[in-house]
Scaffold this motif. Sequence first.
Motif, PDB file in Angstrom:
ATOM      1  N   VAL A 106       0.850  -1.181   0.000  1.00 17.77           N
ATOM      2  CA  VAL A 106       0.000   0.000   0.000  1.00 17.77           C
ATOM      3  C   VAL A 106       0.889   1.235   0.000  1.00 17.77           C
ATOM      4  N   GLU A 139      -4.354   1.046 -13.297  1.00 15.41           N
ATOM      5  CA  GLU A 139      -4.648   0.442 -11.989  1.00 15.41           C
ATOM      6  C   GLU A 139      -3.431   0.508 -11.076  1.00 15.41           C
ATOM      7  N   THR A 140      -2.259   0.181 -11.624  1.00 19.35           N
ATOM      8  CA  THR A 140      -1.034   0.252 -10.829  1.00 19.35           C
ATOM      9  C   THR A 140      -0.711   1.684 -10.460  1.00 19.35           C
ATOM     10  N   ARG A 144      -2.468   2.930  -7.466  1.00 16.69           N
ATOM     11  CA  ARG A 144      -2.028   2.403  -6.170  1.00 16.69           C
ATOM     12  C   ARG A 144      -0.708   3.016  -5.711  1.00 16.69           C
TER      13      ARG A 144
END
Length: 349
Positions: A48, A237-238, A241
């Motif tokens: 995270v 998407e990466t 994050r």
Amino acid sequence: MRGPGLHTGRVARVTLAPAPPGHGIRFAVRCPGSGIDTEVPAGTAGWVASRMSTALDIGQGRKLRTIEHLMASLAASGIDNAAITVEGTEIPILDGSAARWCALIDAAGRVPQERPRQALRIRAPFQVDGLHGFLRAEPAEAFSVDVSTDRLPGFGVLRWSGRIDPASFRTEIAPSRSFGNASLIWRTLLKTRLARTLLPCPIRDRLWARSFDSQTVCGGLAPAPARPECRRSICPETQGRMHPRDREPLLRGARPGRVAILLGGRVLGGARFPDEPVRHKILDLVGDLGLAGRPILGRIVANCPTHALTFAFLTELMRHPECWEMVSLADAAPSGLGTVTDRGAIRAT
């Protein structure tokens, strides 16, 4: 091991214990009074975004922060399986290096386990780019690095390259400390609400850029070269994050003796190596690459790598199986990170 964390400043207690084959590196996090009692594997799935640290999601909006130094020590020691209990939410920073973790692991010892060791071998060059740098893997018979940084005011270009094995890691990389740059304080002030209120955007942009001046030429060194033809894009998407979405504590536990303070191209109190900051970049990189869950057989080339960029590198690499393969390492004497075949586990006492 017991001590305060770098960012939270809170004291945590960490216990390393043996684990069976196939267990991997797993953190059991206990936070009395907060209701957190969970176990998370050390991997990219639980990664995270966290400011200036590597963290794992432990639920309830909480993180286990600053795992990179311990992960680097385990990886460099050839430890595949360990059960780590953490009473707290941040791994102790100790003196800012990995030297003490390595010493403790050496004192505990390790034992072989009856299961073939798997490694991730790089078959083709693979590169991802970040805001100020890049990270690339190239085919090689053993694990080695070529890492540079040119974003430290007053230091110019710092670069270190070589093979990483248990001996070289302990003597050349592990003693290097986390560092705090005085210019970071300046940049942090420029981001405050007061600065945004008092200073027009063009002025803030100029002051921000000026904080990076005089840092790209030093002793004739040049940054590690990028290879645009090997560049792969980072999927949305990466990318989503990679950026923290919360206001978490930052450097509350930073003190002399826990970090190296950089000012004007010098390390206050003296450096352990002339190029200590880039060696610590390598230490962090080794720890972050440990989230692959297996040794890497390949050469890692990077300029200004970050925790988020290494996460993106590992995540996107898995999306391109044509660039790597899984191999089983033949039994042999331990000789290096990525070639250690003594299936390691922390020894029971």
